[in-house]
Design a protein around this motif. Structure first.
Motif, PDB file in Angstrom:
ATOM      1  N   GLY A  15       0.656  -1.228  -0.011  1.00 60.10           N
ATOM      2  CA  GLY A  15      -0.094   0.016  -0.057  1.00 60.10           C
ATOM      3  C   GLY A  15       0.750   1.425  -0.005  1.00 60.10           C
ATOM      4  N   LEU A  16       1.762   1.365   0.496  1.00 64.45           N
ATOM      5  CA  LEU A  16       2.904   2.520   0.775  1.00 64.45           C
ATOM      6  C   LEU A  16       3.496   2.624  -0.681  1.00 64.45           C
ATOM      7  CD1 LEU A  16       4.301   1.875   4.251  1.00 64.45           C
ATOM      8  CD2 LEU A  16       2.654   3.769   3.662  1.00 64.45           C
ATOM      9  N   ALA A  17       3.978   1.429  -1.007  1.00 62.25           N
ATOM     10  CA  ALA A  17       4.463   1.635  -2.400  1.00 62.25           C
ATOM     11  C   ALA A  17       3.498   2.099  -3.587  1.00 62.25           C
ATOM     12  CB  ALA A  17       5.160   0.357  -2.740  1.00 62.25           C
ATOM     13  N   ILE A  18       2.266   1.722  -3.528  1.00 67.31           N
ATOM     14  CA  ILE A  18       1.431   2.243  -4.453  1.00 67.31           C
ATOM     15  C   ILE A  18       1.001   3.611  -4.060  1.00 67.31           C
ATOM     16  CG2 ILE A  18      -1.024   2.256  -5.027  1.00 67.31           C
ATOM     17  CD1 ILE A  18      -0.805  -0.855  -4.330  1.00 67.31           C
ATOM     18  N   ALA A  19       1.002   4.058  -2.661  1.00 68.39           N
ATOM     19  CA  ALA A  19       0.707   5.410  -2.406  1.00 68.39           C
ATOM     20  C   ALA A  19       1.954   6.417  -2.907  1.00 68.39           C
ATOM     21  CB  ALA A  19       0.578   5.806  -0.766  1.00 68.39           C
ATOM     22  N   ARG A  20       3.286   5.745  -2.568  1.00 67.52           N
ATOM     23  CA  ARG A  20       4.226   6.814  -3.162  1.00 67.52           C
ATOM     24  C   ARG A  20       3.887   6.988  -4.724  1.00 67.52           C
ATOM     25  NH1 ARG A  20       8.957   4.647  -5.807  1.00 67.52           N
ATOM     26  NH2 ARG A  20      10.896   6.073  -5.536  1.00 67.52           N
ATOM     27  N   ALA A  21       3.842   5.894  -5.501  1.00 68.32           N
ATOM     28  CA  ALA A  21       3.930   5.851  -6.927  1.00 68.32           C
ATOM     29  C   ALA A  21       2.850   7.056  -7.488  1.00 68.32           C
ATOM     30  CB  ALA A  21       3.686   4.698  -7.643  1.00 68.32           C
ATOM     31  N   LEU A  22       1.650   6.992  -6.705  1.00 75.88           N
ATOM     32  CA  LEU A  22       0.562   7.710  -6.895  1.00 75.88           C
ATOM     33  C   LEU A  22       0.880   9.415  -6.805  1.00 75.88           C
ATOM     34  CD1 LEU A  22      -2.410   5.759  -5.933  1.00 75.88           C
ATOM     35  CD2 LEU A  22      -1.725   6.273  -8.193  1.00 75.88           C
ATOM     36  N   ALA A  23       1.421   9.462  -5.630  1.00 76.67           N
ATOM     37  CA  ALA A  23       1.926  10.616  -5.106  1.00 76.67           C
ATOM     38  C   ALA A  23       2.797  11.381  -5.870  1.00 76.67           C
ATOM     39  CB  ALA A  23       2.402  10.756  -3.615  1.00 76.67           C
ATOM     40  N   MET A  24       3.938  10.438  -6.247  1.00 73.28           N
ATOM     41  CA  MET A  24       5.087  11.083  -7.251  1.00 73.28           C
ATOM     42  C   MET A  24       4.536  11.359  -8.481  1.00 73.28           C
ATOM     43  SD  MET A  24       8.211   9.087  -5.729  1.00 73.28           S
ATOM     44  CE  MET A  24       9.213   9.615  -6.788  1.00 73.28           C
ATOM     45  N   ALA A  25       3.433  10.792  -8.970  1.00 74.08           N
ATOM     46  CA  ALA A  25       2.787  11.077 -10.354  1.00 74.08           C
ATOM     47  C   ALA A  25       2.107  12.560 -10.287  1.00 74.08           C
ATOM     48  CB  ALA A  25       2.150   9.842 -10.837  1.00 74.08           C
ATOM     49  N   GLY A  26       1.748  12.990  -8.986  1.00 77.80           N
ATOM     50  CA  GLY A  26       1.242  14.301  -8.785  1.00 77.80           C
ATOM     51  C   GLY A  26      -0.304  14.075  -8.344  1.00 77.80           C
ATOM     52  N   ARG A  27      -0.616  12.963  -7.839  1.00 76.65           N
ATOM     53  CA  ARG A  27      -2.005  12.929  -7.575  1.00 76.65           C
ATOM     54  C   ARG A  27      -2.162  13.226  -5.917  1.00 76.65           C
ATOM     55  NH1 ARG A  27      -5.838  10.882 -10.591  1.00 76.65           N
ATOM     56  NH2 ARG A  27      -4.986  10.056 -12.683  1.00 76.65           N
ATOM     57  N   GLU A  28      -3.190  13.447  -5.553  1.00 72.37           N
ATOM     58  CA  GLU A  28      -3.571  13.653  -4.177  1.00 72.37           C
ATOM     59  C   GLU A  28      -4.151  12.277  -3.647  1.00 72.37           C
ATOM     60  OE1 GLU A  28      -7.116  16.119  -1.521  1.00 72.37           O
ATOM     61  OE2 GLU A  28      -7.417  15.407  -3.764  1.00 72.37           O
ATOM     62  N   VAL A  29      -3.208  12.039  -2.465  1.00 67.82           N
ATOM     63  CA  VAL A  29      -3.331  10.793  -2.009  1.00 67.82           C
ATOM     64  C   VAL A  29      -3.740  10.636  -0.431  1.00 67.82           C
ATOM     65  CG1 VAL A  29      -2.150   8.405  -1.505  1.00 67.82           C
ATOM     66  CG2 VAL A  29      -1.736   9.649  -3.660  1.00 67.82           C
ATOM     67  N   VAL A  30      -4.622  10.095  -0.048  1.00 66.74           N
ATOM     68  CA  VAL A  30      -4.789   9.561   1.375  1.00 66.74           C
ATOM     69  C   VAL A  30      -4.452   8.210   1.596  1.00 66.74           C
ATOM     70  CG1 VAL A  30      -6.229   9.758   3.354  1.00 66.74           C
ATOM     71  CG2 VAL A  30      -6.202  11.695   1.789  1.00 66.74           C
ATOM     72  N   ILE A  31      -3.779   7.917   2.605  1.00 67.12           N
ATOM     73  CA  ILE A  31      -3.616   6.307   2.940  1.00 67.12           C
ATOM     74  C   ILE A  31      -4.336   6.210   4.444  1.00 67.12           C
ATOM     75  CG2 ILE A  31      -1.690   4.797   3.484  1.00 67.12           C
ATOM     76  CD1 ILE A  31       0.220   6.702   2.572  1.00 67.12           C
ATOM     77  N   LEU A  32      -5.210   5.164   4.189  1.00 67.06           N
ATOM     78  CA  LEU A  32      -6.098   4.798   5.268  1.00 67.06           C
ATOM     79  C   LEU A  32      -5.618   3.565   5.802  1.00 67.06           C
ATOM     80  CD1 LEU A  32      -9.455   5.710   3.520  1.00 67.06           C
ATOM     81  CD2 LEU A  32      -8.217   7.070   5.038  1.00 67.06           C
ATOM     82  N   GLU A  33      -5.275   3.615   7.050  1.00 68.96           N
ATOM     83  CA  GLU A  33      -4.901   2.231   7.862  1.00 68.96           C
ATOM     84  C   GLU A  33      -5.484   2.215   8.998  1.00 68.96           C
ATOM     85  OE1 GLU A  33      -3.164  -0.966   9.446  1.00 68.96           O
ATOM     86  OE2 GLU A  33      -2.587  -0.043   7.342  1.00 68.96           O
ATOM     87  N   ALA A  34      -6.259   0.751   9.046  1.00 66.50           N
ATOM     88  CA  ALA A  34      -7.091   0.517  10.355  1.00 66.50           C
ATOM     89  C   ALA A  34      -6.122   0.579  11.514  1.00 66.50           C
ATOM     90  CB  ALA A  34      -7.759  -0.860   9.938  1.00 66.50           C
ATOM     91  N   GLU A  35      -4.897   0.052  11.610  1.00 65.28           N
ATOM     92  CA  GLU A  35      -4.385  -0.094  12.802  1.00 65.28           C
ATOM     93  C   GLU A  35      -3.517   1.205  13.437  1.00 65.28           C
ATOM     94  OE1 GLU A  35      -4.315  -2.842  14.408  1.00 65.28           O
ATOM     95  OE2 GLU A  35      -4.960  -4.282  12.830  1.00 65.28           O
ATOM     96  N   GLY A  36      -2.691   1.145  14.239  1.00 68.96           N
ATOM     97  CA  GLY A  36      -2.328   2.452  14.834  1.00 68.96           C
ATOM     98  C   GLY A  36      -0.798   2.405  14.445  1.00 68.96           C
ATOM     99  N   ALA A  37      -0.443   1.803  13.513  1.00 67.92           N
ATOM    100  CA  ALA A  37       0.999   1.945  12.816  1.00 67.92           C
ATOM    101  C   ALA A  37       1.118   1.209  11.478  1.00 67.92           C
ATOM    102  CB  ALA A  37       2.147   1.149  13.828  1.00 67.92           C
ATOM    103  N   ILE A  38       2.296   1.688  10.908  1.00 74.29           N
ATOM    104  CA  ILE A  38       2.013   1.203   9.632  1.00 74.29           C
ATOM    105  C   ILE A  38       2.673  -0.485   9.435  1.00 74.29           C
ATOM    106  CG2 ILE A  38       2.507   3.213   8.352  1.00 74.29           C
ATOM    107  CD1 ILE A  38       5.463   2.425   8.095  1.00 74.29           C
ATOM    108  N   GLY A  39       2.266  -1.268   8.543  1.00 76.08           N
ATOM    109  CA  GLY A  39       2.895  -2.567   8.131  1.00 76.08           C
ATOM    110  C   GLY A  39       3.007  -3.453   9.507  1.00 76.08           C
ATOM    111  N   THR A  40       2.017  -3.644  10.023  1.00 74.43           N
ATOM    112  CA  THR A  40       1.882  -4.386  11.359  1.00 74.43           C
ATOM    113  C   THR A  40       1.487  -5.889  11.145  1.00 74.43           C
ATOM    114  OG1 THR A  40      -0.332  -3.749  11.783  1.00 74.43           O
ATOM    115  CG2 THR A  40       1.164  -2.388  12.954  1.00 74.43           C
ATOM    116  N   HIS A  41       1.088  -6.302   9.981  1.00 76.93           N
ATOM    117  CA  HIS A  41       0.773  -7.630   9.771  1.00 76.93           C
ATOM    118  C   HIS A  41       1.604  -8.273   8.671  1.00 76.93           C
ATOM    119  CE1 HIS A  41      -2.915  -7.733  11.946  1.00 76.93           C
ATOM    120  NE2 HIS A  41      -3.354  -6.466  11.524  1.00 76.93           N
ATOM    121  N   THR A  42       1.199  -8.986   7.613  1.00 75.93           N
ATOM    122  CA  THR A  42       2.018  -9.265   6.863  1.00 75.93           C
ATOM    123  C   THR A  42       3.428  -8.691   6.312  1.00 75.93           C
ATOM    124  OG1 THR A  42      -0.031 -10.277   5.796  1.00 75.93           O
ATOM    125  CG2 THR A  42       2.345 -10.633   4.490  1.00 75.93           C
ATOM    126  N   SER A  43       3.364  -7.374   6.186  1.00 80.85           N
ATOM    127  CA  SER A  43       4.797  -6.615   6.184  1.00 80.85           C
ATOM    128  C   SER A  43       5.659  -6.678   7.073  1.00 80.85           C
ATOM    129  CB  SER A  43       4.381  -5.148   5.738  1.00 80.85           C
ATOM    130  OG  SER A  43       3.575  -5.072   4.552  1.00 80.85           O
TER     131      SER A  43
END
Length: 377
Positions: A15-43
């Protein structure tokens, strides 16, 4: 109601890699994460391996994106100073009957452009890894290891520098596809509503639930989710290995891979089991089976060497009995042309090699978003 261009659901490495690619392409991006920190499960609960791209079906997204992502990831980590090492891997055959499987890896790798694999005999394998017992091996020099948390912080930093915003503790509880975009209800009490031109569902273990909560998304196009649990045992002393060591063998057998982290800690795993949901309990009774599997290639393992480490859950699309070479285990990345919901991109079954492929997945999704936006014009 707030209106935004792109909502990326899930702040794992993909998700963070996707957000990075979209933001760097000039798009407005909001990242919605259910947990209280990034990457707490599979990552955060994986082997932290940079895979070569030699275990996936010809023509699969896994194979293509792994190889593309590997090259991009090594370059990115070197440029940004993110911890990584190209330490290589041996896939070892412990019986003559397993030798043909080594050639199978060469075929699979060649189908995706991996050309640096080399068959070696037992003597050369022993010279490279003196503690390993085998009758032959395959050397993969482009396999490596990476600091997954440092990588995620790098992706998040890039995204935020290009205007993206991270919203933690922001679960998506419902959504609806409308003529004016996709309306998401966010928060435990669903008190926030966002109208989004694009929604990227990169929720990992929660991707099927999120897709099913969006009214208008055809339920028949949401693949089943199987919670594949893997245990990791750590070695309670200095690692005897300098490289990753993967035994070959029958599908479904406990292969107990050797992985080494950047601090030099050696661990064995993962195995493969199945659970009914996200359940990280550690089953220490797996130790005897691990010891038997490890001693096939590492007879020097002592009875008291293994210590309980951690478990990880992988979002598998195919359940017990499925082969890693089966296309049913491939990544599923759906745009509007597949499911008919304008602006929605679903990512299902993003397990290994998702970390390795993360930059390539980000670019792949960016292209889908751009193509869908162009089709609207």
């Amino acid at each position: 109601m707030d209106e935004i261009d792109c909502a990326v659901i899930g702040a794992g490495v993909v998700g963070l890699a996707i957000a990075r690619a979209l933001a760097m392409a000039g798009r407005e991006v909001v990242i919605l994460e259910a947990e209280g920190a990034i990457g707490t499960h599979t990552s955060a609960r994986n082997s932290e391996v940079i895979h070569a791209g030699i275990s996936y079906a010809p023509g699969s997204l896994k194979g293509r994106l792994c190889v593309e992502g590997k090259a991009a990831l090594y370059a990115y980590c070197a440029e940004r100073g993110i911890g990584h090492r190209r330490i290589g891997k041996l896939i070892v055959a412990t019986h003559e009957s397993e030798l043909p499987e080594l050639g199978r890896y060469i075929e699979l790798g060649s189908a995706h452009g991996v050309t640096d694999l080399r068959l070696i005999d037992a003597a050369e394998a022993h010279a490279m890894e003196p503690e390993v017992r085998c009758v032959g091996a395959l050397h993969s020099p482009s396999t490596g290891i990476v600091d997954s948390h440092g990588l995620m912080l790098g992706y998040l930093g890039d995204a935020e520098r290009h205007g993206a915003t991270l919203a933690l503790r922001s679960p998506v509880v419902a959504g609806e596809a409308t003529a004016d975009g996709i309306v998401l209800q966010v928060g435990a009490s669903a008190d926030t509503r966002l109208r989004c031109r694009n929604v990227i569902n990169a929720a990992g273990l929660g991707a099927q639930r999120v897709a099913g909560a969006i009214a208008g998304m055809p339920a028949t196009l949401i693949p089943p989710l199987h919670f594949a649990v893997g245990h990791y045992f750590t070695l309670g002393r200095k690692s005897p290995f300098n490289r990753l060591v993967y035994p070959t063998g029958r599908e479904g057998a406990l292969r107990a891979h050797v992985t080494i982290d950047l601090g030099g800690q050696c661990k064995f795993g993962p195995d493969l089991g199945w659970r009914d949901g996200v359940d990280y309990r550690f089953d220490a009774s797996r130790a005897p089976a691990f010891r038997d599997a490890i001693r096939r290639y590492y007879p020097g393992l002592r009875d008291d060497d293994l210590q309980p480490g951690y478990t990880g859950i992988r979002p598998r699309l195919a359940g017990p009995g499925s082969s890693m070479h089966n296309t049913a285990t491939d990544f599923v990345i759906q745009g509007g042309s597949q499911h008919g919901v304008a602006g929605l991109v679903n990512l299902f079954g993003i397990e290994s090699p998702g970390l390795t492929a993360s930059l390539a997945i980000g670019e792949h999704v960016r292209q889908i978003v751009e193509q869908q936006a162009e089709a609207k014009r």
